[in-house]
Design a protein around this motif. Structure first.
Motif, PDB file in Angstrom:
ATOM      1  N   LYS A   1      30.524  49.508  42.811  1.00  0.00           N
ATOM      2  CA  LYS A   1      31.110  49.790  44.121  1.00  0.00           C
ATOM      3  C   LYS A   1      31.818  51.130  44.028  1.00  0.00           C
ATOM      4  CE  LYS A   1      34.054  47.755  47.692  1.00  0.00           C
ATOM      5  NZ  LYS A   1      34.907  46.586  48.047  1.00  0.00           N
ATOM      6  N   GLY A   2      31.299  52.124  44.734  1.00  0.00           N
ATOM      7  CA  GLY A   2      31.887  53.453  44.656  1.00  0.00           C
ATOM      8  C   GLY A   2      31.321  54.344  45.739  1.00  0.00           C
ATOM      9  N   THR A   3      31.019  55.581  45.392  1.00  0.00           N
ATOM     10  CA  THR A   3      30.426  56.520  46.340  1.00  0.00           C
ATOM     11  C   THR A   3      29.170  57.142  45.730  1.00  0.00           C
ATOM     12  OG1 THR A   3      31.810  58.323  45.527  1.00  0.00           O
ATOM     13  CG2 THR A   3      32.632  57.082  47.427  1.00  0.00           C
ATOM     14  N   VAL A   4      28.269  57.593  46.600  1.00  0.00           N
ATOM     15  CA  VAL A   4      27.043  58.242  46.143  1.00  0.00           C
ATOM     16  C   VAL A   4      27.379  59.651  45.651  1.00  0.00           C
ATOM     17  CG1 VAL A   4      24.778  59.111  46.817  1.00  0.00           C
ATOM     18  CG2 VAL A   4      25.598  56.918  47.718  1.00  0.00           C
ATOM     19  N   ASP A   5      27.021  59.927  44.406  1.00  0.00           N
ATOM     20  CA  ASP A   5      27.245  61.262  43.851  1.00  0.00           C
ATOM     21  C   ASP A   5      25.976  62.105  43.945  1.00  0.00           C
ATOM     22  OD1 ASP A   5      29.125  63.038  42.117  1.00  0.00           O
ATOM     23  OD2 ASP A   5      27.212  63.041  41.030  1.00  0.00           O
TER      24      ASP A   5
ATOM     25  N   VAL B   1      26.125  56.766  40.930  1.00  0.00           N
ATOM     26  CA  VAL B   1      27.236  56.178  41.674  1.00  0.00           C
ATOM     27  C   VAL B   1      28.542  56.564  40.995  1.00  0.00           C
ATOM     28  CG1 VAL B   1      28.251  54.053  42.570  1.00  0.00           C
ATOM     29  CG2 VAL B   1      25.772  54.241  42.333  1.00  0.00           C
ATOM     30  N   ASP B   2      29.419  57.172  41.753  1.00  0.00           N
ATOM     31  CA  ASP B   2      30.734  57.575  41.245  1.00  0.00           C
ATOM     32  C   ASP B   2      31.706  56.422  41.435  1.00  0.00           C
ATOM     33  OD1 ASP B   2      33.337  58.594  40.931  1.00  0.00           O
ATOM     34  OD2 ASP B   2      32.717  60.597  41.521  1.00  0.00           O
TER      35      ASP B   2
ATOM     36  N   PRO C   1      25.420  61.592  50.281  1.00  0.00           N
ATOM     37  CA  PRO C   1      26.410  61.931  49.254  1.00  0.00           C
ATOM     38  C   PRO C   1      27.840  61.724  49.750  1.00  0.00           C
ATOM     39  CG  PRO C   1      24.687  63.582  49.337  1.00  0.00           C
ATOM     40  CD  PRO C   1      24.462  62.682  50.513  1.00  0.00           C
ATOM     41  N   ASP C   2      28.677  61.228  48.838  1.00  0.00           N
ATOM     42  CA  ASP C   2      30.106  60.995  49.080  1.00  0.00           C
ATOM     43  C   ASP C   2      30.381  59.805  49.994  1.00  0.00           C
ATOM     44  OD1 ASP C   2      30.792  63.209  47.477  1.00  0.00           O
ATOM     45  OD2 ASP C   2      30.540  64.564  49.182  1.00  0.00           O
ATOM     46  N   GLU C   3      29.327  59.091  50.401  1.00  0.00           N
ATOM     47  CA  GLU C   3      29.542  57.904  51.225  1.00  0.00           C
ATOM     48  C   GLU C   3      29.647  56.666  50.346  1.00  0.00           C
ATOM     49  OE1 GLU C   3      27.355  57.345  54.809  1.00  0.00           O
ATOM     50  OE2 GLU C   3      26.784  59.447  54.923  1.00  0.00           O
ATOM     51  N   ALA C   4      30.330  55.642  50.867  1.00  0.00           N
ATOM     52  CA  ALA C   4      30.566  54.413  50.113  1.00  0.00           C
ATOM     53  C   ALA C   4      29.262  53.656  49.881  1.00  0.00           C
ATOM     54  CB  ALA C   4      31.551  53.526  50.854  1.00  0.00           C
ATOM     55  N   ILE C   5      29.176  53.019  48.727  1.00  0.00           N
ATOM     56  CA  ILE C   5      27.971  52.270  48.369  1.00  0.00           C
ATOM     57  C   ILE C   5      28.341  51.059  47.532  1.00  0.00           C
ATOM     58  CG2 ILE C   5      27.607  53.710  46.316  1.00  0.00           C
ATOM     59  CD1 ILE C   5      24.653  53.264  46.548  1.00  0.00           C
TER      60      ILE C   5
END
Length: 207
Positions: A6-10, A19-20, A41-45
């Motif tokens: 659970k993070g953000t798309v890098d 995934v960051d 990019p930079d969106e939650a995933i």
């Protein structure tokens, strides 16, 4: 073992996503369908993950849903199916499409996945036919059972004739089978082919 990220798309590559998670980048290899569903990019995933540990590597496989990950695991119980083939299949077919293909013993549908030849596709539909009903979420056991009878050529003649008629009208085989199975499940299993065709068309008109 990592089961979910659970993070953000890098970064999104041809076959993977980074995934960051709290400034740590995890590379997860994904199928085509999962990659297509990813945000920018930079969106939650949230990515469901299967972790493979080998002597020389640790590899993560990512999926957009837990059901897709479960199919990935189940496919690898088939002789000759490894992670690469399982990822190709889940990347090509949705869970519902895969359940339908197995119920109808539709080798051609499974063989649409890149790198999956006719022999492997035949093994997949044959070896998984008794493992899918409760697992797939593709409808009731009665509906699945009827569709499997259609695939194996042992369904009652009116049902077989009704499916053939709907296919001749231009509907895909799995659509026709779903519609007739739905009609039969709703109490028309002993009806004649004309009745099943009429009820099947009513189901298809709602879809």
């Amino acid at each position: 073992m990592i089961g979910k990220l659970k993070g953000t798309v890098d970064e999104i590559g041809e076959d993977h996503v980074v995934v960051d998670v709290h400034d740590v980048g995890y590379i997860a290899y994904c199928g085509t369908r999962t990659l297509a569903s990813l945000p920018g990019p930079d969106e939650a995933i949230v990515l469901f993950v299967e972790t493979y540990v080998r002597e020389d590597m640790i590899r993560l496989y990512g999926f957009s849903s837990a059901a897709e990950r479960d199919w990935f695991r189940l496919l690898q119980t088939v002789q000759g199916v490894g992670a690469r083939v399982a990822l190709a299949v889940t990347g090509t077919l949705s869970s519902g499409d895969l359940a339908n293909a197995i119920a109808l013993q539709d080798k051609a549908m499974v063989a649409r996945a890149p790198g999956v030849g006719p022999k492997v596709a035949a093994r997949i539909v044959a070896e998984l036919k008794d493992k899918v009903p409760a697992f797939s979420g593709a409808g009731s056991d009665e509906s699945f059972g009827l569709k499997r009878e259609l695939g194996e050529g042992v369904a009652p003649a009116p049902i077989t004739d009704a499916v053939s008629a709907l296919v001749n009208l231009g509907y895909a085989r799995d659509q026709a089978a779903n519609a007739v199975a739905s009609a039969a499940r709703d109490g028309a299993e002993d009806a004649d082919s004309a009745t099943l065709i009429r009820l099947g068309l009513k189901v298809l008109s709602r879809g």
